[in-house]
Scaffold this motif. Structure first.
Motif, PDB file in Angstrom:
ATOM      1  N   GLU A  15      46.397  36.928  43.981  1.00 26.65           N
ATOM      2  CA  GLU A  15      45.906  37.688  45.132  1.00 26.65           C
ATOM      3  C   GLU A  15      44.728  38.600  44.833  1.00 26.65           C
ATOM      4  O   GLU A  15      44.077  39.084  45.756  1.00 26.65           O
ATOM      5  CB  GLU A  15      47.046  38.499  45.749  1.00 26.65           C
ATOM      6  N   TYR A  16      44.448  38.810  43.551  1.00 27.25           N
ATOM      7  CA  TYR A  16      43.295  39.646  43.209  1.00 27.25           C
ATOM      8  C   TYR A  16      42.009  39.084  43.815  1.00 27.25           C
ATOM      9  O   TYR A  16      41.050  39.818  44.030  1.00 27.25           O
ATOM     10  CB  TYR A  16      43.161  39.780  41.687  1.00 27.25           C
ATOM     11  N   VAL A  17      41.976  37.789  44.080  1.00 31.57           N
ATOM     12  CA  VAL A  17      40.743  37.195  44.613  1.00 31.57           C
ATOM     13  C   VAL A  17      40.364  37.760  45.980  1.00 31.57           C
ATOM     14  O   VAL A  17      39.212  37.648  46.394  1.00 31.57           O
ATOM     15  CB  VAL A  17      40.839  35.649  44.694  1.00 31.57           C
ATOM     16  N   LYS A  18      41.327  38.379  46.650  1.00 31.76           N
ATOM     17  CA  LYS A  18      41.016  38.989  47.945  1.00 31.76           C
ATOM     18  C   LYS A  18      40.038  40.151  47.822  1.00 31.76           C
ATOM     19  O   LYS A  18      39.321  40.481  48.759  1.00 31.76           O
ATOM     20  CB  LYS A  18      42.291  39.509  48.622  1.00 31.76           C
ATOM     21  N   GLN A  19      40.062  40.786  46.656  1.00 31.36           N
ATOM     22  CA  GLN A  19      39.151  41.937  46.460  1.00 31.36           C
ATOM     23  C   GLN A  19      37.684  41.524  46.528  1.00 31.36           C
ATOM     24  O   GLN A  19      36.809  42.384  46.653  1.00 31.36           O
ATOM     25  CB  GLN A  19      39.390  42.575  45.088  1.00 31.36           C
ATOM     26  N   TYR A  20      37.441  40.257  46.386  1.00 27.66           N
ATOM     27  CA  TYR A  20      36.048  39.794  46.407  1.00 27.66           C
ATOM     28  C   TYR A  20      35.497  39.698  47.828  1.00 27.66           C
ATOM     29  O   TYR A  20      34.311  39.457  48.007  1.00 27.66           O
ATOM     30  CB  TYR A  20      35.939  38.440  45.691  1.00 27.66           C
ATOM     31  N   GLU A  21      36.349  39.898  48.817  1.00 30.10           N
ATOM     32  CA  GLU A  21      35.865  39.896  50.204  1.00 30.10           C
ATOM     33  C   GLU A  21      35.250  41.245  50.516  1.00 30.10           C
ATOM     34  O   GLU A  21      35.946  42.223  50.743  1.00 30.10           O
ATOM     35  CB  GLU A  21      37.030  39.622  51.162  1.00 30.10           C
ATOM     36  N   LEU A  22      33.944  41.308  50.509  1.00 32.48           N
ATOM     37  CA  LEU A  22      33.262  42.587  50.718  1.00 32.48           C
ATOM     38  C   LEU A  22      33.162  42.906  52.203  1.00 32.48           C
ATOM     39  O   LEU A  22      33.157  42.031  53.063  1.00 32.48           O
ATOM     40  CB  LEU A  22      31.871  42.546  50.091  1.00 32.48           C
ATOM     41  N   ASP A  23      33.085  44.186  52.472  1.00 35.20           N
ATOM     42  CA  ASP A  23      32.999  44.691  53.837  1.00 35.20           C
ATOM     43  C   ASP A  23      31.637  44.363  54.441  1.00 35.20           C
ATOM     44  O   ASP A  23      30.612  44.508  53.775  1.00 35.20           O
ATOM     45  CB  ASP A  23      33.183  46.211  53.763  1.00 35.20           C
ATOM     46  N   ASP A  24      31.619  43.909  55.703  1.00 32.15           N
ATOM     47  CA  ASP A  24      30.322  43.685  56.360  1.00 32.15           C
ATOM     48  C   ASP A  24      30.282  44.342  57.749  1.00 32.15           C
ATOM     49  O   ASP A  24      29.718  43.791  58.693  1.00 32.15           O
ATOM     50  CB  ASP A  24      29.985  42.192  56.431  1.00 32.15           C
TER      51      ASP A  24
END
Lengths: 266, 266, 266, 266
Positions: A15-24
């Motif tokens: 689930e760490y891969v979710k952190q790669y979703e940056l805010d836009d």
């Protein structure tokens, strides 16, 4: 995602891969304009035999898609379309999807595209859809009312310029010139020259062309009586509803905005 | 935009509004994943009577949309889908649309949605489309191969977890429990318990369910003989082509990646 | 902000303005490079009579600033500087200030600038500071080790090219040529020509110039014995500590990286 | 970077790394606020024996830094500071450094920090600087004048709240209470209670405290006669110049803005 109920479990390792979703998130307090634009529509319109310079059936289909977008997304206050593009305006204070750019843009594009395909045969009944119509989209923020007005004026002036040029171009081509010759005739010419060319050589009074071609389409919500159900005797029950409505109005001058003060209002 | 030739003119007064279009380039050198996700598909699937927990017709339609995306966009190397979502992987070095996020996301979403509507009746011939299907999309960058592998593992593990839960849930509901009762039975239970429940109470061997349900769908390009034209005698002319192909493989373990080294290669 | 204890109160009416602070998180999993660069240092160095082409006192001051940055910010693994610029490398996995770009960049710039002023008189004791030295900064993400190596190689190759050019340029100017004449002599020339020019006309063997000028400065942490306190008899108590240390090494070739494997390690 | 003239050469192999520098342009047409904030100033002020609750010397130093920022950067229209933070306002139409966030923020922070160190001894002559003062910074965009006014009101209301609390807190502590006891006395109390506490127990009339403490510092440009050179007889030549000037005015109410209409003007 569609799930009966979420069964969370040992997925945590990945689930760490979710952190790669940056805010836009788009800047609060600004008008948001989402402009969508047909991909490769020169080729697409040739493939489906669209009339030149304007195909009313294709424009009506675009307008219907815009109305569906406004039906689905109440935060869209106004839409403006021409040719194969449409712009959608969201209010300054919208919090639709937390103002996330990709969420807003992708859903508007998706809604528009779905409707384009679903309603194609209603507008072009004799023309099978032979390619995948696609639209791109982008979101732009405008801080001041003036900027929003100028954005829309920019698009409508573009409509006028393109339509006048294309009307001449296709008159010349249908009259026997090659595309290159037609371009040469028109290169660097002013509006007055083009109007005269149309009138003198082709008997076309530009001012008499349909407003849909000259001004594009504006969609705003208007009160209208809608049938909401039927009585037992079959007579319709009407209620006043706010309904996305297409107009071919001038949105550059103040009159339109003074007539519809709610568009820029808080 | 579709134009015979551009007639540039006095539009310059408004053109400053173009400066408000900010750059949204995605970081070079990273894997790009675009994940698209159905909007309100719980309701959408109820409205169209999708079978529970999995409707093979709806899943096949999703897979066909993903193949069309890969046909239209050669820079998409691989796609992975489950339920109402699909992820598309673009190579590290792609320069598709200058790596602009909104352009890439909106076009993939548009292509997917257009195909969903266009091919609906081929997959659900007895079910008229009664609502506008919509998908949102977002782009995420992953710097390392390991991150990309873990992203895809995250989605496939999610598929497994959801499918196992949903299989139990719907077996219980079809067996007479209320949704709330079914949830209560399953709350906090482990995989082993669920497998046993399915087998003992419903005669379902989870391992025997279709891989499409358990593993989701992977789409990669595979060599295949395609008919490119016909000879005069009517016999087909076949050529080897690289064709998007759906598999239901395990993409968590190394085997898949070792069998297809081109996927992570430069 | 500095507060004894927070006295929260009726400020809530205005607090909505905080929502306008948008997220600027840098992509996880990437190397972060912060490059800072002197503002108007051509003029600044003239104003303070810096020696040409290199002023060892000014370069030593830059190096001391970089060491102070590394003392203050343990997440900076390595720094590389030349002339009036310095690059700082943060590890892939750093979570310093949640990887917020403006926080990281501004603090590194602030620390560097503060030290530049505070330590100025130690390095240029006879030169009063007559203008405000300023540095800008920016953060860049690099996904792969190879990209980081190439970034640093880019800066060190730049050091070499600039230094060779400037050494020739100032030799010519000190030898009586005007700046324009010196530029004309050097325009389009290769390294070999410049080396020969230096040797033949000015007796300068480029290879014998200090490495600090030719290679710039690398700062990494090295084990060293530090005096941590004194015993009652006045003798120092030494402990091994990891201390930012300046080198003038080649960081383009592999040797440096093989000798310091911890720099690229996890 | 400082270079005699650029000697471009075979550096091209590495130059691709420049593409990783992503654009961070701030939205045009908005007010830009850059807020800088001291890092760890509770500790820093203890270390240097700052007077509590306010040290006029340290506040004057902050004000001088803000004036220097406005001298160096004409696009900064107004600054507002309190405690260890300062906000700088750039006009809607500024094109300073192409509105690139990191460039603007880092340079303002750098200028502020450099001045803080350079002018320290002038303001705290008996206190050697024993640590590196550092400030972080961030840029925020505000679309409307109203938003900018509310941002500044937010900061000034914060000044008032903090100052009133801190004045009470330190009076209690200096009067013999422990910090924890002082906090307990003040917890949840209103302004009226605090004012009465100060007056009754400590003879402090809050209204008579210096405006610098109660209102913070506003810096705007005011016309003033400046000595630009001296005549041969030694008498000064004065010219009217626009000079950054510190005030301790109320910037929440309209009066200030009506008195200085150029601040919000185009």
């Amino acid at each position: 995602a569609r799930r009966a109920t979420r069964g969370r479990m040992a997925n945590s390792k990945y689930e760490y891969v979710k952190q790669y979703e940056l805010d836009d998130t788009l800047l609060p307090g600004c008008w948001i304009v989402v402009r969508i634009d047909g991909k490769g529509f020169t080729k697409f319109s040739d493939l489906h035999g669209f009339e030149k310079p304007n195909d009313k059936r294709a424009l009506d289909l675009m307008d219907e898609c815009a109305k569906e977008v406004m039906n689905e997304f109440p935060d869209v206050r106004l839409a403006y379309g021409e040719s194969d593009e449409y712009s959608f305006v969201l209010g300054r204070d919208t919090n639709m999807y937390g103002r996330r750019a990709s969420k807003i843009v992708s859903l508007l594009v998706s809604c528009f595209t779905a409707t384009y395909v679903a309603r194609w045969s209603a507008h072009l009944p004799d023309t099978p859809l032979r390619a995948t119509p696609m639209f791109d989209g982008r979101a732009v923020c405008y801080p001041l009312d003036r900027h929003l007005r100028d954005y829309l004026a920019w698009r409508q002036a573009d409509t006028h310029i393109n339509n006048q040029y294309n009307t001449c171009f296709w008159a010349l081509v249908k009259g026997g010139k090659s595309p290159a010759e037609a371009q040469a005739v028109l290169r660097g010419t002013q509006a007055a020259f083009k109007n005269e060319l149309l009138f003198r050589d082709f008997g076309i009074n530009y001012a008499h062309l349909p407003d849909q071609f000259k001004k594009g389409s504006v969609v705003i919500r208007q009160k209208a009586l809608l049938e909401v159900k039927r009585r037992e005797d079959g007579s319709p029950v009407l209620r006043e509803r706010s309904v996305p409505t297409v107009m071919h109005a001038d949105i550059i001058r103040d009159d339109f905005w003074e007539a519809h003060p709610q568009l820029l209002g808080a």
